[in-house]
Enzyme design. Structure first.
Site, PDB file in Angstrom:
ATOM      1  N   ASP A   6      41.322  52.915  87.973  1.00 58.71           N
ATOM      2  CA  ASP A   6      42.100  52.312  86.882  1.00 58.71           C
ATOM      3  C   ASP A   6      42.745  51.040  87.408  1.00 58.71           C
ATOM      4  O   ASP A   6      42.855  50.832  88.621  1.00 58.71           O
ATOM      5  CB  ASP A   6      43.173  53.291  86.389  1.00 58.71           C
ATOM      6  CG  ASP A   6      43.937  52.728  85.193  1.00 58.71           C
ATOM      7  OD1 ASP A   6      43.292  52.341  84.210  1.00 58.71           O
ATOM      8  OD2 ASP A   6      45.171  52.632  85.264  1.00 58.71           O
ATOM      9  N   SER A   7      43.216  50.214  86.477  1.00 56.10           N
ATOM     10  CA  SER A   7      43.905  48.990  86.898  1.00 56.10           C
ATOM     11  C   SER A   7      45.229  49.320  87.597  1.00 56.10           C
ATOM     12  O   SER A   7      45.755  48.490  88.321  1.00 56.10           O
ATOM     13  CB  SER A   7      44.162  48.102  85.685  1.00 56.10           C
ATOM     14  OG  SER A   7      44.984  48.782  84.764  1.00 56.10           O
ATOM     15  N   GLY A  39      44.872  43.684  81.313  1.00 56.91           N
ATOM     16  CA  GLY A  39      44.654  43.523  79.881  1.00 56.91           C
ATOM     17  C   GLY A  39      44.623  42.105  79.356  1.00 56.91           C
ATOM     18  O   GLY A  39      43.967  41.829  78.352  1.00 56.91           O
ATOM     19  N   CYS A  69      40.032  53.248  83.078  1.00 56.54           N
ATOM     20  CA  CYS A  69      40.697  52.107  82.436  1.00 56.54           C
ATOM     21  C   CYS A  69      39.928  51.678  81.184  1.00 56.54           C
ATOM     22  O   CYS A  69      38.726  51.378  81.257  1.00 56.54           O
ATOM     23  CB  CYS A  69      40.734  50.959  83.439  1.00 56.54           C
ATOM     24  SG  CYS A  69      41.483  49.460  82.821  1.00 56.54           S
ATOM     25  N   THR A  71      40.307  48.906  79.479  1.00 54.35           N
ATOM     26  CA  THR A  71      39.935  47.489  79.541  1.00 54.35           C
ATOM     27  C   THR A  71      38.616  47.333  80.300  1.00 54.35           C
ATOM     28  O   THR A  71      37.683  46.669  79.836  1.00 54.35           O
ATOM     29  CB  THR A  71      41.057  46.684  80.233  1.00 54.35           C
ATOM     30  OG1 THR A  71      42.288  46.933  79.550  1.00 54.35           O
ATOM     31  CG2 THR A  71      40.761  45.203  80.231  1.00 54.35           C
ATOM     32  N   GLU A 152      55.141  50.457  82.734  1.00 58.34           N
ATOM     33  CA  GLU A 152      55.202  50.195  84.183  1.00 58.34           C
ATOM     34  C   GLU A 152      56.652  50.139  84.664  1.00 58.34           C
ATOM     35  O   GLU A 152      56.957  50.510  85.787  1.00 58.34           O
ATOM     36  CB  GLU A 152      54.513  48.860  84.520  1.00 58.34           C
ATOM     37  CG  GLU A 152      53.038  48.836  84.244  1.00 58.34           C
ATOM     38  CD  GLU A 152      52.172  49.085  85.473  1.00 58.34           C
ATOM     39  OE1 GLU A 152      52.532  48.608  86.552  1.00 58.34           O
ATOM     40  OE2 GLU A 152      51.134  49.769  85.326  1.00 58.34           O
ATOM     41  N   CYS A 182      44.550  52.780  75.712  1.00 60.89           N
ATOM     42  CA  CYS A 182      45.088  52.190  76.944  1.00 60.89           C
ATOM     43  C   CYS A 182      45.697  53.346  77.719  1.00 60.89           C
ATOM     44  O   CYS A 182      46.397  54.190  77.137  1.00 60.89           O
ATOM     45  CB  CYS A 182      46.146  51.148  76.620  1.00 60.89           C
ATOM     46  SG  CYS A 182      47.008  50.531  78.084  1.00 60.89           S
ATOM     47  N   HIS A 184      48.076  53.629  79.596  1.00 64.14           N
ATOM     48  CA  HIS A 184      49.542  53.712  79.688  1.00 64.14           C
ATOM     49  C   HIS A 184      50.185  54.350  78.459  1.00 64.14           C
ATOM     50  O   HIS A 184      51.288  54.864  78.529  1.00 64.14           O
ATOM     51  CB  HIS A 184      50.148  52.316  79.851  1.00 64.14           C
ATOM     52  CG  HIS A 184      49.980  51.758  81.219  1.00 64.14           C
ATOM     53  ND1 HIS A 184      48.752  51.558  81.774  1.00 64.14           N
ATOM     54  CD2 HIS A 184      50.889  51.358  82.135  1.00 64.14           C
ATOM     55  CE1 HIS A 184      48.906  51.052  82.987  1.00 64.14           C
ATOM     56  NE2 HIS A 184      50.192  50.916  83.227  1.00 64.14           N
TER      57      HIS A 184
HETATM   58  N1  DGL Z   1      44.538  50.512  82.466  1.00 64.55           N
HETATM   59  C1  DGL Z   1      44.643  49.540  81.411  1.00 64.55           C
HETATM   60  C2  DGL Z   1      43.843  50.027  80.196  1.00 64.55           C
HETATM   61  O1  DGL Z   1      43.662  51.216  80.001  1.00 64.55           O
HETATM   62  C3  DGL Z   1      46.083  49.311  80.961  1.00 64.55           C
HETATM   63  C4  DGL Z   1      46.935  48.380  81.746  1.00 64.55           C
HETATM   64  C5  DGL Z   1      46.377  47.021  82.066  1.00 64.55           C
HETATM   65  O2  DGL Z   1      46.460  46.086  81.249  1.00 64.55           O
HETATM   66  O3  DGL Z   1      45.883  46.904  83.183  1.00 64.55           O
HETATM   67  O4  DGL Z   1      43.404  49.227  79.429  1.00 64.55           O
END
Ligand code: DGL
Length: 294
Positions: A6-7, A39, A69, A71, A152, A182, A184
């Site tokens: 994940d990011s 994102g 993730c 994105t 975050e 997303c 988060h």
């Molecule tokens: N992990 C990213 C997603 O699910 C969310 C946070 C980001 O923008 O990196 O899209």
């Protein structure tokens, strides 16, 4: 061993569901927290980061990687599969979250699905394309770029979070299902449920992703054997901060987090985070032209 990428922290909320259905499998989680959020980044940068992260997970010994993730799944999954998974006999597989999320949405929706995610997820149009393959549902999709940073900061239980969620949700009149696209956003579930009101279902796709993986493993034995339920965690940001914040997403304490950082286009293990005070002047490469004084 299954790699989960994940990011940043958010994918730990997906890992939580994966470990719940696969308690005896070993996992390696890589959070690119030093370079998150993804994102708002341009697509080529997301592809570059994604390549480095999956290469790191393959080097850790994973043959199966779940891109948690949204994105990355929306913009880079096909690229990653084409680059690293060649042919049906390949010893590697890379799976994403978009198709399980789209299927889960279509399974419960009465006909109008809302998709909320990062700027890049929404601008890719991938969710709408996947939902269109499954049924004649109407799709409304909007980006919510403020929400991942709020989570975050661990501000999910704050007026700022509730106001921001309510304002974004107001962009979805008439939907019956809202997909949290997303990693988060599941931490903002109470705020979403309060904002959508009665008759609208808020969908966290993580359980569907876990169910799909379980089913996939049953049909593709040999990509990830059972182990002891061990977990290793790597991140590109500060490992102590990651361990502290990550517990909110995983719903459990994290083990000691290992630090990896970019070195000549790849992610390498580092003993410690490099903290620099003041300005940094790089040595010019031998023979390189130096900038004229200003
Ligand atoms: N992990 C990213 C997603 O699910 C969310 C946070 C980001 O923008 O990196 O899209």
């Amino acid at each position: 061993m299954i790699g989960v990428y994940d990011s940043g922290y958010g994918g730990l909320s997906v890992l939580r569901e994966l470990r719940a259905v696969l308690p005896r499998h070993d996992f390696v989680y890589l959070g690119d927290s030093g370079r998150a959020p993804y994102g708002g980044r341009d697509t080529d940068t997301v592809l570059d980061f994604a390549e480095q992260c999956v290469e790191r997970l393959f080097e850790e010994g994973c043959r199966l990687i779940v891109v948690a993730c949204h994105t990355v799944s929306c913009v880079a999954l096909r690229h990653l599969q084409r680059r690293y998974v060649q042919g049906p006999d390949s010893q590697r597989r890379i799976l994403g979250v978009t198709i399980p999320a789209a299927e889960a949405a279509v399974a419960v929706s009465q006909g109008h699905v809302g998709v909320i995610g990062t700027t890049r997820t929404i601008s890719s149009g991938t969710f709408a394309m996947e939902i269109a393959k499954l049924g004649p549902h109407r799709v409304s999709a909007h980006a919510a770029p403020l929400l991942a940073p709020i989570v975050e900061e661990a501000w999910e239980d704050s007026d700022i979070a509730r106001l921001a969620v309510a304002r974004y949700v107001a962009q979805f009149p008439g939907i019956d299902t809202l997909v949290l696209a997303c990693t988060h956003y599941p931490l903002l579930l109470p705020a979403f449920e309060a904002a959508v009101g009665r008759g609208v279902r808020v969908l966290d796709p993580s359980p569907a992703v876990a169910a799909r993986l379980l089913d996939w493993l049953a049909r593709h034995p040999g990509y990830a054997e059972e182990g002891t339920g061990a977990l290793r965690v790597l991140c590109t940001g500060d490992p102590d901060v990651f361990r502290r914040h990550g517990a909110r997403f995983l719903g459990a304490e994290l083990p000691a987090v290992q630090h990896v950082a970019e070195e000549q286009g790849r992610l390498a293990h580092r003993d410690s985070v490099r903290v620099v005070l003041g300005q940094v002047v790089r040595d010019s490469a031998p023979g390189a032209k130096t900038d004229p004084p200003r």
